[in-house]
Design a protein around this motif. Structure first.
Motif, PDB file in Angstrom:
ATOM      1  N   LEU A 187      -5.211   9.246   1.407  1.00  0.00           N
ATOM      2  CA  LEU A 187      -5.701   9.451   2.778  1.00  0.00           C
ATOM      3  C   LEU A 187      -6.656  10.645   2.758  1.00  0.00           C
ATOM      4  CD1 LEU A 187      -2.189   8.955   4.378  1.00  0.00           C
ATOM      5  CD2 LEU A 187      -3.976   7.232   4.046  1.00  0.00           C
ATOM      6  N   SER A 234      -0.866   2.596  11.362  1.00  0.00           N
ATOM      7  CA  SER A 234      -0.177   3.381  10.331  1.00  0.00           C
ATOM      8  C   SER A 234       0.997   4.120  10.951  1.00  0.00           C
ATOM      9  CB  SER A 234      -1.118   4.432   9.748  1.00  0.00           C
ATOM     10  OG  SER A 234      -2.361   3.894   9.419  1.00  0.00           O
ATOM     11  N   LEU A 267       0.878  -1.172   0.000  1.00  0.00           N
ATOM     12  CA  LEU A 267       0.000   0.000   0.000  1.00  0.00           C
ATOM     13  C   LEU A 267       0.914   1.221   0.000  1.00  0.00           C
ATOM     14  CD1 LEU A 267      -2.632  -1.176   2.647  1.00  0.00           C
ATOM     15  CD2 LEU A 267      -2.892  -1.120   0.150  1.00  0.00           C
ATOM     16  N   VAL A 291      -3.198   4.426  -2.511  1.00  0.00           N
ATOM     17  CA  VAL A 291      -4.109   4.783  -1.404  1.00  0.00           C
ATOM     18  C   VAL A 291      -4.050   6.298  -1.200  1.00  0.00           C
ATOM     19  CG1 VAL A 291      -4.674   4.497   1.050  1.00  0.00           C
ATOM     20  CG2 VAL A 291      -3.692   2.577  -0.214  1.00  0.00           C
ATOM     21  N   GLU A 327       0.804   4.977   0.258  1.00  0.00           N
ATOM     22  CA  GLU A 327      -0.228   5.902   0.742  1.00  0.00           C
ATOM     23  C   GLU A 327       0.243   7.357   0.679  1.00  0.00           C
ATOM     24  OE1 GLU A 327      -1.962   2.836   4.146  1.00  0.00           O
ATOM     25  OE2 GLU A 327      -0.354   4.232   4.665  1.00  0.00           O
TER      26      GLU A 327
END
Ligand code: BGC
Length: 732
Positions: free
Chosen positions: A140, A284, A82, A138, A84
């Protein structure tokens, strides 16, 4: 075998129900994939790092891209990492990829001011395309914390104070993002409605009020956008930290709302392993926490307790399910150049439709192109337009026009920048009025600016208010003496136009002295052109306020912010200390956020929610209100002005079954030519008629007569009507 299953996953919009006949659902595929993981792989998916070399000793994983976050994948099973990045306003750079610019959307409040789901979706799709071309899968994004307080330093990232408006527009933005095979979050779950002390304050709110306000905004955003992930918040809610609140993460989100995706923590928001059992699925930015709780401590728990082992399986399945559903496995990001021209057009479209005309005395606006001498004053309008600080800040390709350090110590200083997008309002004004003599004054000395204004036909003052993550503003004044500057200019020339580039509402002590006022928010990559377009009438303003502008902080539920001045740097670096928790009492207003508070208290704001002027005029008529299980409202909207324009007619409840309270039930945004009339129909979501019934654990509609009105703002009762509504119960 595995890749066949995955290839079947989610073509097009990448949704589970889009799978072809006979294909396995995302749930089934995720379960099968999870079954093939080793314990190491299972644990690996549940924690990530902040992919920035900010802390000593941190080694960037080789596959990481500098950005907000990185979670390693499982190459042997084709599960990608992922990658991000922040956030809702464009692909943020947060200092890690110097020179790798992106297109800045206007602020969230600007998008919300469009009241236009299509605009929100287009903005989301644009940032997702840019994210993909930079290698991210990804975003946020999806900030939907309600604007309970106009001083909240992150209101500019969010969508305003109303759960329906914020929920719908956030949901659409998420839908736009995920249509490009990029997973979106919705955040920060929940009640991160103030930045002051966000790392340790405790938001206190009753169950019914919570369900009817912030949680309803999340619920609607999740239903509409189906985000792959939910990011839990830093603060505590009614005691526990949001990221270890069983009530929020498990009971409400996963059980009541049947949310199938995963919950990731905010960066540095995990305080212990207990969060996993409460419903958190992924830690995270784990180097920001005291421990990588979801590594060795979780491994030990799993070895000792089958319940923990099955929780770990669930965590992984949820992550994998979203990856499959959104299509990040079948449609990996492809690095390449961004299409800056197309993307800036999207940003400009949002800005043009999000700018709100607040005041226009004697038709001062739009300006005629023949105007002789124009003074442009202040706000660095010669260089560009301001943007907000923090994780959402987007740096343009080629760098900002100006980047002013705003203080902050340690790591926080990296994020505390007043960055100006290189879209100069001065240049844009000159381009639209080539025959005019346009003179710029930096506004540092009010007397000099006033002198220039005196010698001009029109004075345009650009006033800026910088806001940023991790801090609230102490009051509603414009900083750095700009109120005095505007007053001095207006005293010298009544044809003074104030263009506000603010994070949120500000007080306007000079309003009676100026000719016009325009709220341009943080207007993004092409903000200068959008502002000039509105000033000269190439764009007929159609933005409507998604947040009440109070006359004074004394009108607010909390005239002072508790512990004001507590700047929360701790969440950006490792926690130096955790000061004692203190309560922020949201029971004062409960679900009566924003305009609902003003209605309850009978207060007159400076500008009400939903307000905004146009260069056209619109009239409403022919109201019909139907009842039954919900309220259906239809009415006509006519453009009675002389220019084409867009109107946003709003429908509000004023009382339900004898119980007086104001709620937005819906709206209709219509483009109308002069003389044109259209019929609008608004069908209320029954939850907006209902109250949350804690005993019955659901929504309850009391039967009776419901009063509504149609108007151009929360304070404009142009058409009033009522309908008989049947009693009802709705599932959570
Ligand atoms: C913010 C989040 C952001 C994260 C990663 C946090 O400080 O609250 O909104 O997504 O950092 O940058």
């Amino acid at each position: 075998m595995l890749s066949t299953a995955l290839t079947l996953a989610a073509p097009g919009a990448g949704r589970a129900q889009d799978l072809g006949p006979g294909a396995k659902s995302a749930d089934e595929q995720a379960a099968r994939l999870e079954g093939q993981l080793t314990l190491d792989e299972r644990l690996g998916l549940t924690h990530g790092v902040m992919a920035l070399p900010l802390l000593p000793g941190f080694v960037m994983p080789p596959a990481a891209i500098p950005g907000a976050g990185f979670v390693a994948g499982v190459p042997r099973l084709n599960i990608p990492p992922l990658w991000e990045t922040d956030a809702s306003l464009g692909v943020a750079w947060i200092g890690g990829r110097r020179g790798d610019g992106a297109t800045a959307l206007p602020s969230g409040l600007a998008t919300a001011s469009t009241w236009n789901p299509g605009q929100a979706r287009a903005g989301g799709a644009m940032i997702a395309r840019e994210a993909r071309s930079k290698g991210f899968n990804v975003l946020l994004a999806g900030g939907v914390d309600l604007a309970r307080d106009p001083r909240n330093g992150r209101n500019f990232e969010y969508m305003g104070e109303d759960p329906l408006l914020a929920g719908v527009l956030t949901g659409e933005a998420i839908e736009g993002i995920q249509s490009e095979h990029v997973i979106s979050t919705v955040k920060h779950f929940a009640f991160n409605d103030l930045e002051t002390g966000r790392d340790f304050h405790n938001a206190v709110i009753g169950e019914a009020a919570a369900r009817e306000s912030d949680l309803l905004a999340f619920e609607i955003a999740i239903e509409r956008g189906r985000p792959g992930a939910v990011m839990c918040a830093y603060n505590r809610v009614n005691g526990p930290w949001a990221c270890e609140s069983r009530a929020l993460l498990t009971s409400t989100l996963k059980q009541d709302w049947s949310y199938p995706g995963w919950v990731m923590s905010d960066w540095g928001a995990v305080h212990g392993l207990q969060s996993a059992l409460a419903g958190l699925d992924q830690q995270s930015g784990s180097q920001l926490d005291d421990k990588v709780w979801f590594d060795a401590p979780l491994r030990a728990a799993v070895a000792n307790d089958p319940a923990d082992a099955s929780r770990l399986s669930d965590m992984d399945r949820r992550i994998l399910r979203s990856m499959i559903q959104v299509g990040v496995i079948d449609h990996p990001p492809v690095k390449g150049a961004i299409d800056a021209v197309a993307d800036e057009a999207v940003a400009r479209g949002v800005a043009e439709r999000g700018i709100v005309l607040l005041l226009n005395r004697n038709g001062l606006l739009p300006l005629a192109r023949s105007v002789g001498r124009i003074a442009v004053i202040g706000g660095h309008a010669d260089l560009g337009v301001i943007s907000g600080g923090g994780s959402s800040q987007v740096a343009p390709a080629g760098g900002p026009a100006l980047s002013l350090p705003m203080g902050g110590e340690g790591l926080a200083a990296t994020f505390d920048l007043a960055m100006y997008q290189p879209s100069s309002p001065l240049k844009a004004i000159r381009a639209l009025a080539p025959a005019a003599k346009v003179t710029y004054d930096n506004g540092i000395y009010p007397s000099a600016a006033a002198e220039l204004a005196r010698r001009s036909d029109v004075a345009i003052v650009f006033a800026t208010q910088w806001q940023g993550e991790g801090m609230d503003v102490p009051d509603l004044s414009l900083p750095e003496g700009q109120d005095a500057l505007i007053a001095a200019v207006a005293a010298a020339n009544p044809n003074t136009i104030v263009v506000l580039e603010t994070g949120g509402p500000v007080a306007m002590p000079w309003l009676d002295q100026v000719g016009a006022a325009v709220e341009a928010w943080y207007p993004g990559a092409r903000g200068g052109e959008a502002i000039a377009g509105v000033l000269f009438g190439d764009v007929n303003p159609s933005g409507r306020l998604p947040i009440t502008f109070p006359a004074d902080v004394d009108q607010l539920p909390r005239p002072a912010i508790s512990a004001a001045g507590l700047r929360d740097d701790a969440s950006i670096g490792p926690r130096r200390e955790t000061p004692p928790a203190y309560d922020v009492d949201y029971t004062i207003e409960g679900s009566d956020v924003g305009y609902r508070w003003f209605a309850r208290k009978g207060l007159k704001p400076l500008f009400p929610f939903g307000y905004g002027l146009s260069y056209s005029r619109f009239s409403y008529g022919d109201l019909k209100v139907g009842g039954g299980k919900t309220v259906t409202v239809s009415f006509t909207v006519k453009n009675v002005g002389s220019r084409p324009g867009a109107d946003t007619a709003q429908v509000y409840l004023t009382s339900g079954a004898g119980d007086g309270q104001q709620r937005l039930l819906g709206w209709s945004k219509l483009d109308l030519r002069p003389g044109e009339e259209k019929t609008a129909t608004v069908v209320a979501d029954p939850r907006l008629l209902a109250d949350w019934d804690s005993a019955a654990h659901g929504w309850r509609i009391a039967g009776g007569v419901y009063q509504i009105f149609v108007g151009a703002s929360a304070a404009d009762r142009a058409l009033v009507g009522s309908a008989l509504v049947a009693p009802g119960q709705l599932r959570p």
